[in-house]
Design an enzyme around this catalytic site. Structure first.
Site, PDB file in Angstrom:
ATOM      1  N   GLU A 155       0.880  -1.178   0.000  1.00 35.68           N
ATOM      2  CA  GLU A 155       0.000   0.000   0.000  1.00 35.68           C
ATOM      3  C   GLU A 155       0.907   1.214   0.000  1.00 35.68           C
ATOM      4  OE1 GLU A 155      -3.239  -0.208  -0.105  1.00 35.68           O
ATOM      5  OE2 GLU A 155      -3.549  -2.322   0.394  1.00 35.68           O
ATOM      6  N   CYS A 175      -2.434   8.805   2.995  1.00 34.09           N
ATOM      7  CA  CYS A 175      -2.110   8.287   1.660  1.00 34.09           C
ATOM      8  C   CYS A 175      -3.266   8.610   0.713  1.00 34.09           C
ATOM      9  CB  CYS A 175      -1.819   6.796   1.695  1.00 34.09           C
ATOM     10  SG  CYS A 175      -3.089   5.839   2.500  1.00 34.09           S
TER      11      CYS A 175
END
Lengths: 500, 500, 500, 500
Positions: free
Chosen positions: D254, D288
């Site tokens: 990720e 993110c």
């Protein structure tokens, strides 16, 4: 092609077409085109017994091999598409384009079922006990009786048969007594497939019952028929359900629809117009998914409805085999009477009728051609809660979307529905838990013309059954939950202690 | 704990337990423990109306939030496990270990349903038309009526309710008139959960109907009850199915079982022995999954059956609340009579009866304690096709596995089944399309004691419904197939041409 | 058929087969059968650019229409089955029956992929926020590079291509430099399909890269290749993985296997014997799923191994095109040397070698025919941890099943495995979390010969990729999670408060 | 609460917080709050060995029992929500509301994982061979290494750990060296859960590695770590991928996002405004999924952007523990420098900067508070292709939706994206195969704040991994395809003939 050419191309022989007591008329001109022998109830029971024997063999043929049977069926249907499509038109009166579409749907479901034949997925499941494996498998169910209606004489059989065959179930088909010829023609195709397929295909894998209601009852009464999949009217469905409840047998019911479209202010009206006409007059209003109720926002009512009335006025009505025809005949004079009656009631309830009435009476008097009707209604009155199998489109106004959805949901049927709107808040609300209560809900397309990849069917009086895509195949199999203890202990679920 | 302590711990007040017309007796000693007020049909209809209002609100509460309700319910059940387990024992007579197991099952299904509340997966599906998106969503169904039987007074409600609530459906519960107290105690727990949960929980989210058959009929008759999930006898199920067929409503039926075990030559007999005893005498033979038929290979018959008879003779029969008891009472004297009658018929059909007859008659005469019975039969005679709700185990011999499977499948019920064998060829055959025809088929464990992760239910006269794990949740929702056209074209499925 | 007839039947022209720098030899007799032009890296990059353009078009062609392309491919493969099967045999040396089997596998996966083309199911998911819809869809990924090995020259391409094409991904194929002819022949078939299919099939939908390792590197280096699916050795796979890790690209790796069979005391030895021979010597031991390690319980060792040695001695070795041959040649002399070397090491590690060494040296000296070898080993020594691509079967004894499973799992590869046992406790343990650590684990069949319905691939050094059935198609698509807010509020997940 | 009260409430002792070499500073005021002992690589290897031993035990604990562990973890987290949420804020600087949100996400995933623990569904699959059963099961994978970043110090661990634990995998956690305290506090919670859970929880089921990059490398290097799930920057991800490619180990990555919002003419601008501010400045732009690129249609640009600039000007910046604060500090001075540098480059590329620069310098000089920045750009220039972990929002104009989608897709990252539009044609196009290329694509909500029910992760340089909902759990298990032959024949797949 002439009617006799169409009959000849179907592969049915003169002997098969004559000599019986079931008169078959073409709605194209009302003439009799065949007189078929009917099966007795005793013959039906014999055929069911044969089918059950077939089941005992077919269930152990590996599913991918069963899929090969259906693949071959699809190939044969590809070859026969034009011939069978024309026979569909001749026998039920829908225009040739729709006849071809119906055969294409048969082909599509065969392709889909072939893929399924290597799936038929059950689950492996985490067990709470050490040394135990849990899983769920799907097994063939038994003989599947398929009852179909005149308006889709072949596709619904194939939706059922392609899945049932892949799932391991032999099929006995009771077509409408109004459209037995297409059934016999399809059975011929199946016979050819059996020959190609060889010994793995047991005798009686697919069979057709020609006759009337007593044969349907023979199917529901016989415990060897594990499953009845029936398409037709709500009363027919209720009767099947009542019969099957006696023996706790399984049903898949595809009954009446009373399908609506909501036209929102933001709708692309040009697109809506075309969708409405196709959905409302296609198959002369005799689809279960025919658009019957148009719920139009007051702000666009005047921009839409007059254009619609005008478009109706210009529709080419006539011989469904002729190129250019968009509206063929109703199935018979009874349908014409029902339409007339409904229009009278609608007027009595305040409606303004545009169109309606017999068409081409001079040239085609024995047939039941009609002018499709639009009826502007002051509100959703009693007649609008009924499905009249004819091209009548009721139109009402709405103010708020919630009100429109309430109207859409206020009828007893729950098959198909749609909204024309470009506003995502409206479209998603329509598709949400608080939106349409139908089994099918579309956005910016009409209520009819489903693809075979989705599950087809509806709620409430529509009967709750699902056919065709998604996991509709589960309706044709029995589920089995297995727990295998491979340990040397015998723990109980829920941690129960029971020591002898 | 004394009976009055158990009642007190249940949270039910003196006022609630007295003053009505429905007498509740404990099978432990046959004494009356409550006299409850019954609901009228009119009250039932009001409660249904309230539930429908609750539905309109609850369906728009996000499913994970609905899951939170069920999580809180699970937490409350954890806290009340002992109290509720004891009340189960007091009211239906199963031993306390099983009472606890039943509550544990409630807890387990709550945990499972909480996870489901972020799933309720439909499908996105590849569409054949450019610029079209197809998908299938599952929406709340409506009010869910739950009818339960005395033998599992609380767990089946929770299997249904945990799923129904997460799926967006309020629940109205009609418990057996023999076990209404546990239902009221569970409703109290639900009331507490509602308080914790706050305003999102509408009034009438869960309700209990106290009374007799007319209340069940009130549920089946009312179109606002979208779904009936009923557990009980085959005649009850047939009646529900017939009623619901009239309005084409949906049912989940969990009816009778007539469950068999096949003991193969390779079986671990020690393990089989323990499994047989628990499955056959647990809950005094009053589980729907109770082992009723034992099909033993002739080569191991003599090694197994005498030991079994001996084990039966030593079973501790008595007060189900007492530690060490393995066999509690039957529910009432009618059950005792039915058992006696069945044993008489079995003898008439050639059977040799071991055990049977009333037990503890002097000390517990008002109660219906019995000695569990083993009946060695010369073949699978008429009595073996019937489910007698009592601890009678019929034993027959077999020679070949095919023959054993045929016997297993020859009865009208299709709930649960199992094989004891260590031979993988036998066990897999038993689980295959040519094996057991039941909804549950196990290997090296008995037919009873399912985990909640698998789908629970059976075929044939068992009614075809599935509850609990796997995708049983779909039974509580309606499926909707959506096609969204986001293009500026209006292509028809199956490539049909229809240009106006 | 003669070699030149086979070449002619493949559709490849003289011009295509000659004039280049890549010499192609048939392992049948070692002779050169073609000399092909090789692509440069610059040409490869151009082809990738074309494929990317194709992707931009192909991704918007509806998936069922893409499925039609694959259906037509399947039909063409049916027509060419014999011709292509013979070319497979000519080019890679496997016997004709296996050449046909490989083409059948191509056909099967096409059928399966056609079904998938109306599925490609994502999920609709319950959202925790009111007025929000959550779902997950799968979209085409991009250009798919396929790298294949000599031993399965065509089927693995088709496993990948059938899925990739249906999933919306154009395919560029880099076949082994040892087997480029079959790739070219398949591309010819694809060209024909494109013509039938019409304009929806963009230029460059399928392409073949002829040449050596630098072309594989051109694929891994080019960011327009979204996905590399590579079949071959562990070192090749490591190189691909390292290259792709630089650009965080996606891989599907099918690398080496070192497959074992456990033969338990209860095994059907007759059946095991046949399975062993087919698994160990089929494709002359050059399958990735070839049986390489035989772990035999000490109690049946003497009943099995001598019979096996005897069966090996009678195996018909020879021209793979000749009827009756069961063992064809190795791919080339290097393979023969590797086999010899492994046998020398095995002996050094205490092994007793039966068979081995070159066969038919006089008649077929340029080819690499060998006698399949059985090596009885004192334990699982170093050589047994390596995959030697040749028909060497190491045999060891075991005492307990746990020990046998430990041996099975002790090698770095994790592709395929199996047990022969009729004891369900053993077979289920072998398939459990504590059993085989391989991607494939079978019971009572050998480790090779997977059906296309299951996911194919393995763990550890085998690379973790999955191809073919189950949900392997997801490897060719990108997943997208969508949340659609159709309300007029903006709630945050997890109940976060953030008010500006 | 004061900082010391927060530390005290976390359960970490003075001894644990002092005496080591890893200095931990709070971004709230830049002060040092702990000095922790770091693990050596040798200690890491020991911990991995312990975890592997734990794996061998844990994999055979039934999954529902493993689920009970995670349920208890969720209960503990409920109890510790406020304490842990405050510690999150103290250690990473996000506002307390977001700290609570992060813990809520942990709780949610625990609930979800408990449900999964009775699923972990594999498939039973139709086999092409008679007497064969095919299925696919999912087994525990091995030790799972979890590497997390400072900005979400606890939730991503729990996304991974809740699934990994239920799937049978012990977890070793390497938190960011900037946020080790929250990791230690969570480990304390796990220790308590282990105690409650009892002996089934093996030693080393969850462990924390305190230290720097070398410990991450210890995880990637050790073959006993079957899986690395890493959250962080693209360079970190590349390093992990390269290391794991050497041993063909599995990863879930990720990595960076560069998330955009498209604001269409039909958007609800009021709603868009709120969504933009939360998405762009929440967590001080250090998510993110932070919104970094705003692509606004030229027709609404002037109606939106000035209001946005104004809203930014009024944002309450300050102590994240104080009520009312919406913008807390950056993690450290390096982050501040990176932000300054990016703004300089943006200006050089033609951008007009609103806001930016250090805030609260006098009062909080050691901390890195900043004014969030909006930068109006003439087009999507070089700086916009980079993820700067700070609250910078670039704004560009667009004319057509296709152009906007192209801009959205033109960056190397592929995590999250969204559109604000009420036009269903636009929103569905955005979600289609020709729309956003991100792993997450939303409509009318911002790019951040995913629910745990969906799969979380992205494509391209974001790394391709998926965590949290949907079938992300499969990433933590190994798949096994099984075929069981229960017949007495040995047919080969694809109909191959091979008779010895």
């Amino acid at each position: 092609m002439s009617h006799s050419e169409i009959l000849a191309a179907s592969g049915l022989t003169e002997a098969e077409l004559t000599g019986g007591t079931l008169a078959v008329h073409t709605p194209v001109d009302g003439s009799e085109i065949a007189r078929l022998a009917m099966h007795s109830v005793a013959e039906a029971d014999e055929m069911i017994a044969t089918a059950h024997e077939a089941f005992l063999q077919w269930r152990t043929v590996p599913a991918p091999r069963r899929g090969e049977f259906v693949r071959l069926l699809g190939e044969e249907l590809r070859r026969e598409k034009e011939a069978l499509g024309a026979l569909v038109t001749l026998e039920c009166g829908k225009i040739y384009q729709e006849g071809l579409g119906e055969v294409q749907e048969m082909i599509d479901i065969c392709d889909f079922a072939v893929g399924l034949s290597r799936q038929l997925y059950g689950l492996t499941i985490a067990s709470e006990r050490p040394g135990h494996a849990m899983r769920e498998t799907w097994h063939p169910m038994g003989v599947c009786g398929v009852i179909t209606a005149f308006n889709f004489p072949v596709a619904p059989w194939c939706w059922n048969a392609a899945l049932a065959l892949v799932c391991g179930d032999p099929v006995i088909w009771k077509p409408s007594e109004k459209t037995p010829l297409t059934a016999l023609a399809v059975q011929k195709i199946c016979d050819r497939v059996c020959e190609q397929f060889g010994d793995d295909a047991p005798k009686g894998l697919t069979q057709v019952l020609i006759g009337e209601r007593d044969l349907g009852e023979a199917l529901t009464a016989n415990p060897k028929v594990a499953l009845i999949s029936a398409t037709g009217s709500v009363p027919m469905g209720r009767a099947v359900a009542a019969d099957m409840s006696k023996r706790l047998g399984r049903t898949i019911l595809e009954l009446g629809g009373n399908n609506a479209m909501i036209v929102a202010p933001s709708a692309d009206l040009e697109m809506a117009l075309r969708a409405i006409v196709f959905s409302a007059v296609g198959t002369a209003g005799q689809r279960c998914t025919t658009l019957r109720r148009l719920i139009v926002h007051e702000d666009v009512y005047d921009a839409l409805v007059p254009r619609l009335v005008k478009a109706y006025a210009g529709l080419p009505i006539g011989d469904p085999l002729a190129e250019g025809t968009l509206v063929g005949p109703l199935i018979d004079q009874d349908a014409l009477s029902a339409m007339d009656k409904a229009l009278v009631q609608a007027q009595a309830e305040g409606g303004t009728v545009h169109g309606g009435g017999q068409a081409l009476a001079e040239s085609h008097g024995a047939a039941a051609y009609v002018n499709p009707a639009i009826v502007e209604m002051p509100g959703q009155s009693a007649i609008m809660h009924h499905e009249t199998f004819a091209p009548i489109l009721y139109v009402v106004k709405y103010q708020s979307l919630e009100q429109a959805i309430d109207m859409q949901n206020a009828v007893p049927q729950g098959l198909s529905s749609c909204i024309f709107s470009t506003d995502v808040r409206e479209t998603e609300l329509f598709l949400s838990a608080a939106g349409s209560d139908c089994g099918i809900a579309n956005v910016n397309i009409g209520p009819s013309g489903a693809e075979i990849g989705g599950a087809f069917g509806g709620e409430k009086e529509t009967g709750g059954g699902r056919e065709s895509g998604s996991d509709a195949w589960k309706g044709y199999m029995r589920r089995q939950t297995n727990t295998v203890n491979y340990s040397r202990e015998l723990p109980l679920a829920q941690g129960i202690k029971f020591d002898i």
